[in-house]
Design a protein around this motif. Structure first.
Motif, short mmCIF file in Angstrom:
data_model
loop_
_atom_site.label_atom_id
_atom_site.label_comp_id
_atom_site.label_asym_id
_atom_site.label_seq_id
_atom_site.Cartn_x
_atom_site.Cartn_y
_atom_site.Cartn_z
N CYS A 338 -11.72 -6.63 -13.22
CA CYS A 338 -10.45 -6.86 -12.19
C CYS A 338 -9.10 -6.38 -13.27
N THR A 339 -8.37 -5.44 -12.57
CA THR A 339 -7.35 -4.89 -13.32
C THR A 339 -6.08 -5.79 -13.01
N PRO A 340 -5.14 -5.80 -13.82
CA PRO A 340 -3.80 -6.28 -13.39
C PRO A 340 -3.13 -6.00 -12.09
N GLU A 341 -3.26 -5.02 -11.52
CA GLU A 341 -2.64 -4.20 -10.19
C GLU A 341 -3.38 -4.77 -9.35
N GLU A 342 -4.85 -4.70 -9.61
CA GLU A 342 -5.65 -5.35 -8.44
C GLU A 342 -5.45 -6.90 -8.14
N LEU A 343 -5.40 -7.63 -9.17
CA LEU A 343 -4.98 -8.87 -9.14
C LEU A 343 -3.67 -9.36 -8.20
N LEU A 344 -2.69 -8.63 -8.68
CA LEU A 344 -1.27 -8.82 -8.14
C LEU A 344 -1.61 -8.38 -6.52
N ASN A 345 -2.23 -7.36 -5.98
CA ASN A 345 -2.67 -7.07 -4.74
C ASN A 345 -3.30 -8.19 -4.08
N CYS A 347 -3.22 -11.50 -4.91
CA CYS A 347 -2.40 -12.38 -4.56
C CYS A 347 -1.40 -12.13 -3.66
N ASP A 348 -0.81 -11.14 -3.35
CA ASP A 348 -0.23 -10.62 -2.39
C ASP A 348 -0.83 -10.68 -0.82
#
Length: 497
Positions: A338-345, A347-348
């Protein structure tokens, strides 16, 4: 341990007031405004429905050979009563919201996969009481309420690496859990049978009835904590340690009673206990999703909390599509992939309103990968102000196969991942919010190491799991003491002796 009666009484009051509050079948939630959480924009605009997941690609889903039979099973489930109720779900959400702000610790534990022919009251009771023991130890270690959630009453489905299993010249569909098919290696047993969902519902209803009886009928009375010990755990070092610890708590109860505190009240005699399982088999989850009459929100009434696994958390997949529209607290498992960008998506998608307590991130990486990858994920969440609870799943990333063919997990590796999890959160200034364990109250020999001294040679003695290896009761309690020690050190408190 210099654990004075007065000091322990104060901790016990904190333990009792939050972790041991009475469970009611319907309870409103107002303190943290959880019930007033607005639906997501997409759900409010009518784009989401309990069936909208069907427009997405659904990973890890069984293929049923008779659509009419599937429809019949789903329609039967739709006519069944909810397994849990919206008020209970909101009560859990309220407690998780406090944990999200660093004022609680989430303890999740239970079987890897429940099985129809393993169901019995003793098994449910033994797992329940080990969780009670762990919660007591963790409450003392963290000096904060512990939220108890069992992987029970619905944890029947399991993802698989391969769709088929091959033995010699025979290839059959993989066993995906009793809610889908059976473990026996025959064509009839491995057929994906939709009516297994109905049987899973009825077993879950029985399990929940047992859990509610134990949680509210006197079994969880904190004055009985000496009786919570399991016979086989009693013979271990950690069992003896727990017994000494329980004696100190008994002293506190007597002190509190002497100064006028009513220790026979519901505050001490009952406990909140919630259930969770992986949101995997979507026809089952859809059939048990109902609209709450008091809020107008949709809830998946198969469990209080649902999580999406590492293999099904695709941003454009069916599982995130389903979970984004329900009011339940949610979890998502992430690995080093899991990448940081993927995790933020994620969460959204799963928590578009950034509501505290709504989303739990369940980290499963292995110690080395966790130290490398978790800081960047935490940093991204902190930077964007996302409200999440971070919890460790130290068992899933540490599975291996022995030379004699057993799938197992080494206690030392589990401990190393937990240590890494706490180290990273200490470095990042974030809250280590909980732990997620595959465990049982039975005296199994499935994970090697720990005080129970299971070795590769003794794995065959009581290797009973239908799926992945579980910690036994003494190993689970040892984990609780390890976490409690770490949290006391984090708070500057003296160690448990």
């Amino acid at each position: 341990m210099k654990f004075s009666t007065l000091a322990s009484s104060v901790l016990l009051l904190a333990f009792s007031a939050d972790a041991f509050t009475p469970t009611s079948l319907v309870r409103t939630s107002t303190a943290l405004n959880v019930a007033a959480e607005p639906p997501s924009t997409s759900a409010a605009s009518g784009e989401w429905s309990p069936e909208s997941w069907k427009s997405k690609v659904a990973s890890q889903m069984p293929v049923y050979d008779d659509e009419a039979e599937l429809d019949d099973a789903v329609n039967r489930l739709k006519r069944c009563s909810p397994l849990v109720f919206a008020g209970e779900v909101r009560a859990l959400h309220e407690q998780l919201a406090r944990a999200c702000h660093g004022q609680g610790f989430l303890l999740m534990g239970g079987d890897c996969a429940e099985a129809f022919n393993e169901f019995n009251v003793d098994h449910v009771r033994d797992s329940f009481r080990v969780i009670l023991q762990m919660a007591l130890v963790l409450t003392f270690g963290s000096a904060m309420p512990v939220i108890k959630v069992g992987r029970m009453a619905g944890q029947f489905a399991k993802p698989r690496s391969e769709p088929d299993e091959v033995r010699g010249d025979v290839s059959l569909p993989s066993y995906r859990g009793d809610i889908i098919n059976s473990e026996e290696f025959t064509a009839e047993a491995r057929r994906n049978n939709p009516h297994n969902m109905v049987e899973a519902y009825h077993q879950s209803a029985q399990t929940l009835n047992i859990l509610r009886a134990f949680a509210t009928g006197g079994y969880a009375d904190i004055s009985r904590l000496q009786a919570w010990n399991l016979d086989f755990v009693e013979q271990t070092e950690e069992g003896s340690r727990y017994r000494k610890f329980a004696t100190k708590v008994d002293e506190s109860l007597r002190f509190m009673k002497a100064i006028g505190v009513d220790t026979s009240s519901d505050t001490f005699a009952k406990t909140d206990f919630f259930t969770a399982h992986e949101c995997l088999l979507l026809p089952y989850e859809q059939a048990l999703t109902r609209k709450d009459s008091t809020t107008g929100k949709w809830y998946d009434c198969s469990a209080h909390m649902l999580w999406v696994g590492e293999r099904t958390r695709e941003l454009d997949g069916a599982h995130l599509e389903f979970t984004r529209g329900i009011g339940n607290p949610l979890g998502v498992k992430i690995s080093d992939k899991c990448t940081p960008e993927e995790l933020l998506n994620i969460c959204d998608t799963m928590n578009p309103n950034n509501t505290p307590g709504k989303l739990t991130i369940i980290v499963r990486m292995g110690a080395e990968k966790l130290r490398k990858n978790l800081p960047g994920l935490i940093r991204a969440v902190q930077r964007e102000g996302k409200s999440v609870i971070w919890i460790s799943d130290p068992v899933h990333g540490n599975t291996r196969k022995t030379d004699n063919g057993f799938k197992t997990r080494d206690f030392d590796n589990i401990r190393a991942e937990l240590r890494a999890f706490f180290d990273v959160h200490e470095e990042m200034g974030s809250h280590p919010g909980g732990v997620h364990l595959e465990m049982t109250g039975e005296d199994v020999t499935e994970c090697t190491g720990g005080v129970s001294d299971v070795t590769e040679e003794t794995l065959a003695d009581r290797y009973n799991t239908y799926c992945d290896p579980r910690l036994n009761g003494s190993q689970a309690l040892e984990i609780a003491f390890l976490i409690a020690e770490r949290m006391r050190k984090r708070s500057g408190l003296p160690p448990i002796e």
